[in-house]
Each structure stands twice: as C-alpha cells, then as structure tokens.
Enzyme design. Structure first.
Site, PDB file in Angstrom:
ATOM      1  N   ARG A  40       0.993  -1.350  -0.124  1.00 40.10           N
ATOM      2  CA  ARG A  40      -0.037   0.067   0.079  1.00 40.10           C
ATOM      3  C   ARG A  40       0.754   1.154   0.052  1.00 40.10           C
ATOM      4  O   ARG A  40       1.883   1.268   0.461  1.00 40.10           O
ATOM      5  CB  ARG A  40      -1.007   0.091   1.322  1.00 40.10           C
ATOM      6  CG  ARG A  40      -0.235  -0.165   2.649  1.00 40.10           C
ATOM      7  CD  ARG A  40      -1.438   0.107   3.550  1.00 40.10           C
ATOM      8  NE  ARG A  40      -2.465  -0.774   3.564  1.00 40.10           N
ATOM      9  CZ  ARG A  40      -3.857  -0.498   3.840  1.00 40.10           C
ATOM     10  NH1 ARG A  40      -4.090   0.541   3.768  1.00 40.10           N
ATOM     11  NH2 ARG A  40      -4.680  -1.464   3.597  1.00 40.10           N
ATOM     12  N   GLY A  41       0.268   2.330  -0.393  1.00 39.52           N
ATOM     13  CA  GLY A  41       1.078   3.628  -0.421  1.00 39.52           C
ATOM     14  C   GLY A  41      -0.228   4.485   0.016  1.00 39.52           C
ATOM     15  O   GLY A  41      -0.913   4.127   1.027  1.00 39.52           O
ATOM     16  N   LYS A  42       0.265   5.912  -0.268  1.00 41.09           N
ATOM     17  CA  LYS A  42      -0.613   6.969   0.322  1.00 41.09           C
ATOM     18  C   LYS A  42      -2.165   6.648  -0.001  1.00 41.09           C
ATOM     19  O   LYS A  42      -2.907   7.024   0.965  1.00 41.09           O
ATOM     20  CB  LYS A  42      -0.175   8.205  -0.016  1.00 41.09           C
ATOM     21  CG  LYS A  42       0.692   9.151   1.141  1.00 41.09           C
ATOM     22  CD  LYS A  42       0.847  10.461   0.572  1.00 41.09           C
ATOM     23  CE  LYS A  42       1.576  11.070   1.643  1.00 41.09           C
ATOM     24  NZ  LYS A  42       2.546  12.268   1.027  1.00 41.09           N
ATOM     25  N   VAL A  45      -4.181   0.920  -2.249  1.00 38.38           N
ATOM     26  CA  VAL A  45      -3.894  -0.323  -1.726  1.00 38.38           C
ATOM     27  C   VAL A  45      -3.800  -1.473  -2.906  1.00 38.38           C
ATOM     28  O   VAL A  45      -4.851  -1.208  -3.832  1.00 38.38           O
ATOM     29  CB  VAL A  45      -4.781  -0.668  -0.465  1.00 38.38           C
ATOM     30  CG1 VAL A  45      -6.066  -0.500  -0.915  1.00 38.38           C
ATOM     31  CG2 VAL A  45      -4.583  -2.057   0.124  1.00 38.38           C
ATOM     32  N   VAL A  46      -2.892  -2.404  -2.646  1.00 40.65           N
ATOM     33  CA  VAL A  46      -2.929  -3.292  -3.864  1.00 40.65           C
ATOM     34  C   VAL A  46      -3.038  -4.539  -3.296  1.00 40.65           C
ATOM     35  O   VAL A  46      -2.297  -4.905  -2.132  1.00 40.65           O
ATOM     36  CB  VAL A  46      -1.378  -3.198  -4.608  1.00 40.65           C
ATOM     37  CG1 VAL A  46      -1.224  -4.149  -5.715  1.00 40.65           C
ATOM     38  CG2 VAL A  46      -1.174  -1.900  -5.206  1.00 40.65           C
ATOM     39  N   LYS A  61      -4.982  -2.777  -7.995  1.00 46.19           N
ATOM     40  CA  LYS A  61      -4.625  -1.624  -7.323  1.00 46.19           C
ATOM     41  C   LYS A  61      -5.887  -0.669  -7.342  1.00 46.19           C
ATOM     42  O   LYS A  61      -6.259  -0.238  -8.049  1.00 46.19           O
ATOM     43  CB  LYS A  61      -3.542  -0.746  -8.110  1.00 46.19           C
ATOM     44  CG  LYS A  61      -3.044   0.710  -7.521  1.00 46.19           C
ATOM     45  CD  LYS A  61      -2.122   1.294  -8.084  1.00 46.19           C
ATOM     46  CE  LYS A  61      -1.293   2.324  -7.465  1.00 46.19           C
ATOM     47  NZ  LYS A  61      -0.077   3.048  -8.230  1.00 46.19           N
ATOM     48  N   ASP A 143       9.326   8.577  -9.840  1.00 45.82           N
ATOM     49  CA  ASP A 143       9.011   7.914  -8.731  1.00 45.82           C
ATOM     50  C   ASP A 143       9.898   6.517  -8.707  1.00 45.82           C
ATOM     51  O   ASP A 143       9.344   5.464  -8.116  1.00 45.82           O
ATOM     52  CB  ASP A 143       7.672   7.729  -8.343  1.00 45.82           C
ATOM     53  CG  ASP A 143       7.525   7.755  -6.677  1.00 45.82           C
ATOM     54  OD1 ASP A 143       8.230   7.887  -5.907  1.00 45.82           O
ATOM     55  OD2 ASP A 143       6.388   7.246  -6.339  1.00 45.82           O
TER      56      ASP A 143
HETATM   57  P1  ADP Z   1       1.386   3.697  -4.618  1.00 45.93           P
HETATM   58  O1  ADP Z   1       1.131   4.478  -5.706  1.00 45.93           O
HETATM   59  O2  ADP Z   1       0.340   3.636  -3.564  1.00 45.93           O
HETATM   60  O3  ADP Z   1       2.829   3.604  -4.142  1.00 45.93           O
HETATM   61  P2  ADP Z   1       2.061   1.198  -5.908  1.00 45.93           P
HETATM   62  O4  ADP Z   1       1.417   0.939  -7.465  1.00 45.93           O
HETATM   63  O5  ADP Z   1       3.462   1.582  -5.869  1.00 45.93           O
HETATM   64  O6  ADP Z   1       1.167   2.187  -5.245  1.00 45.93           O
HETATM   65  O7  ADP Z   1       1.807  -0.213  -5.241  1.00 45.93           O
HETATM   66  C1  ADP Z   1       2.095  -0.379  -3.874  1.00 45.93           C
HETATM   67  C2  ADP Z   1       2.801  -1.757  -3.612  1.00 45.93           C
HETATM   68  O8  ADP Z   1       2.032  -2.795  -3.809  1.00 45.93           O
HETATM   69  C3  ADP Z   1       4.040  -1.794  -4.260  1.00 45.93           C
HETATM   70  O9  ADP Z   1       5.308  -1.094  -3.689  1.00 45.93           O
HETATM   71  C4  ADP Z   1       4.338  -3.248  -4.449  1.00 45.93           C
HETATM   72  O10 ADP Z   1       4.909  -3.863  -3.172  1.00 45.93           O
HETATM   73  C5  ADP Z   1       2.695  -3.664  -4.622  1.00 45.93           C
HETATM   74  N1  ADP Z   1       2.646  -3.931  -6.015  1.00 45.93           N
HETATM   75  C6  ADP Z   1       2.108  -3.094  -6.979  1.00 45.93           C
HETATM   76  N2  ADP Z   1       1.923  -3.362  -8.020  1.00 45.93           N
HETATM   77  C7  ADP Z   1       2.114  -4.814  -8.010  1.00 45.93           C
HETATM   78  C8  ADP Z   1       1.819  -5.916  -8.978  1.00 45.93           C
HETATM   79  N3  ADP Z   1       1.513  -5.740 -10.003  1.00 45.93           N
HETATM   80  N4  ADP Z   1       2.309  -7.100  -8.479  1.00 45.93           N
HETATM   81  C9  ADP Z   1       2.507  -7.361  -7.293  1.00 45.93           C
HETATM   82  N5  ADP Z   1       2.558  -6.486  -6.431  1.00 45.93           N
HETATM   83  C10 ADP Z   1       2.548  -5.215  -6.611  1.00 45.93           C
HETATM   84 MG    MG Z   2       4.701   2.881  -4.817  1.00 50.21          MG
END
Ligand code: ADP
Ligand code: MG
Length: 312
Positions: A40-42, A45-46, A61, A143
């Site tokens: 998850r980020g700000k 949530v993934v 996502k 980023d």
């Molecule tokens: P944010 O924009 O909130 O930072 P991200 O797209 O970076 O979101 O996703 C958050 C986290 O989720 C990533 O750092 C990673 O750990 C996990 N994640 C994102 N996309 C995938 C994916 N396609 N497969 C597996 N894990 C993922």
């Molecule tokens: Mg991210």
C-alpha cells in the site's frame, strides 16, 4: 515561504486524458476473489486477486478517487493512460482491465509474483532498459525506487516490472515540467531546486537504486527530511565507507556517473545500458548474511550484489 515537497499544486497540468481500457462498474468480487494484500501507499492499496473463471492471478490496485477532499479521478485516468502508452515496454507492468466502485478506481494489473526487488539479486541492466524504453516514449517515471520495481518471480529471479505511474509525466506536453514530486530519499537535486524535470531526473534514481543494490544502504537518507534534502542537494555521497569495500570499481563508476548534480552531465538510459559494469559476468550473491546463496549466473549483463559481510 518554503515550498513543500508533498505540495500537489500544479500537479494536474499535463495529465493525459485519453484511455482505451474500459472501466467496468459491475462488482469486482463477482469476477475475482481477493486473496490478500500486496502493498500500500498513500492513496492506494494493492491486493492479490484471482480471476474465478481462469484461476489467473492479478494485482488489483485500488486508487482512491477523492484525496484530501479533492476529486482525483483525472490522476487515476492519467496513470491508466501512461500504463497504456507503455504497453509495448516489457519492463512495465501490464494493465489488464479496470473497475470502478463508489470510492475507488481499481486497476487490474499483471501480477509480479517476486515482490519488490530489494532483498534480492536483480539484474541491474534491466532497469536502464525499461527506463530507456519509457524515455523513448517521452515518459518520465519520477518515482523510481525499490518499492516500485518488482520481480515477476523469485526463484529463478524473473524479469523486472516497473510499477506505480502515479507521478509519471509525458515530457513536452505542457512546456517545462517543474513540479515538486517524489520521495525524499530518492528525489533528484533539480526537483529540490525547482528546476526543469527531464529524463535525467529518472537517471538520478537509477543511480540511487544501483547504490542501494550494491551496498544495501540508502545513499542520502538522513535523520529527518531536512537532513535528507541537504544530503541530496549537496550530493553528499560517501564512496569510501565500509559498505563499498567489496563493491567493484565498475559499479562505483556507474553510480558516480549518475549521482551528479547537473542533470545534463548524467548519462542517458541508453548510455547506461552500455556501461561495462552491466556487461561483467560475476557471481550473483544473495544479501542474506549467512547463506551466501548463488541465485543466478549469466554470461552477460547482470548486476551482482556485493557479497554479504561475514558478521559473527
Ligand atoms: P502507490 O502509488 O500507493 O505507491 P504502487 O503502485 O507503488 O502504489 O503499489 C504499492 C505496492 O504494492 C508496491 O510497492 C508493491 O509492493 C505492490 N504492488 C504494486 N503493483 C503490484 C503488482 N503488479 N504485483 C505485485 N505487487 C504489486
Ligand atoms: Mg509506489
């Protein structure tokens, strides 16, 4: 007054608006079973989810449409558009489809089963390749950091997939880009100085990531944000310290060329790809302190993590 790095002002300028992927409003749960959280980020949530009909795994996502009381649907559409523009880039995660709920737009992404690159050996040449491909499409990621670079599989270590195009921009669309973006540890000096953002900004991040891959340490992180920003703007990197003792000269040269203050003095992604460090076969060692496990050996172009310190 001080500009804040997390300021979102001006950020909506130059967003892409055209998408081909349709956004479905039927319930996601009728097609997919959610089986856990991946990260998850700000504002996102993934979650790991399995397509019921096929058993195929995806990463969903969930991006909030409202953030800080503001409608951010346009940002989500932009992120989708950037992913679509990168469809032919093998190092970028593929966008499968999208859903919309009351609060979120959900991007169904190709699942990167190996997780974040960090405790793993990864071939460093794959990142410049992916970045080069993005830059050829006039896209800058802005980023790039370990959390946004995933592996398709762990053993054997697979390909890399760049994710998280929330801050990505297309260059040239709206004149100069001078937005304040990014994560303190990974942010380039020109961003701190509010100078124009170019493809070279991503190359700074490639340098930071390479540094972290070989040393296991973050080059600029300080005790607080201000100290981190000071370290970045002074390019305060210590190449002499213990962590570098077992790192090859070529790796140091690669990093030194990228971590330079003037963006125009950094090599391009294409130039990075031909750096001899990436073409030097060596043993690739996992970073676990005791188990010096050989993960992969290849005849060309791999980044080899420094052997672990033998601590007793
Ligand atoms: P944010 O924009 O909130 O930072 P991200 O797209 O970076 O979101 O996703 C958050 C986290 O989720 C990533 O750092 C990673 O750990 C996990 N994640 C994102 N996309 C995938 C994916 N396609 N497969 C597996 N894990 C993922
Ligand atoms: Mg991210």
């Amino acid at each position: 007054s001080r500009r804040r790095l997390d300021s979102r002002s001006g950020i909506s300028a130059g967003l892409l608006t055209e998408i081909q992927t349709s956004i479905t409003t039927e319930p996601l749960e009728s097609v997919y079973e959610i089986t856990g959280e991946l990260g998850r980020g700000k504002f996102a949530v993934v979650k790991r989810c399995v397509e019921k009909a096929t058993g195929k795994v995806f990463a969903a996502k969930f991006l909030r449409k409202r953030r800080r009381g503001r409608d951010c649907r346009a940002e989500v559409i932009h992120e989708m558009a950037v992913l679509e523009m990168s469809r032919n880039n093998a190092r970028v995660v593929n966008l499968h489809t999208a859903y919309e709920t009351d609060h979120d737009i959900v991007l169904l992404l190709e699942y990167a089963a190996g997780g974040e690159i960090f405790d793993h050996c990864v071939s460093e040449e794959l990142l410049p390749e992916g970045v080069h491909h993005l830059h050829q499409s006039n896209l800058v990621h802005l980023d790039l950091k370990p959390q946004n670079i995933l592996l398709t599989s762990l053993s054997p270590p697979g390909d890399i997939k760049i994710v998280d195009f929330g801050l990505a921009r297309r260059l040239g669309a709206v004149g100069e880009l001078r937005e304040i973006l990014g994560t303190p540890e990974y942010v380039a000096p020109e961003i701190l100085n509010y100078e124009p953002i170019t493809t070279a900004t991503d190359l700074w991040s490639v340098g930071v990531i390479a540094y972290m891959l070989v040393t296991g340490e973050s080059p600029f992180v300080g005790d607080d944000k201000q100290e981190t920003y000071l370290n970045v703007s002074q390019v305060n990197v210590d190449y002499s310290r213990e962590a570098f003792s077992r790192v090859s000269e070529l790796a140091v040269d690669f990093i030194r060329k990228l971590l330079v203050k003037a963006p125009e003095d950094r090599p391009s992604a294409a130039e990075c790809m031909s750096h001899p460090w990436l073409w030097q076969p060596q043993l690739c060692l996992s970073p676990e302190p005791t188990a010096t496990r050989i993960i992969r050996e290849r005849s060309c172009g791999i980044k080899w993590a420094a052997p672990p310190e033998d601590t007793e």
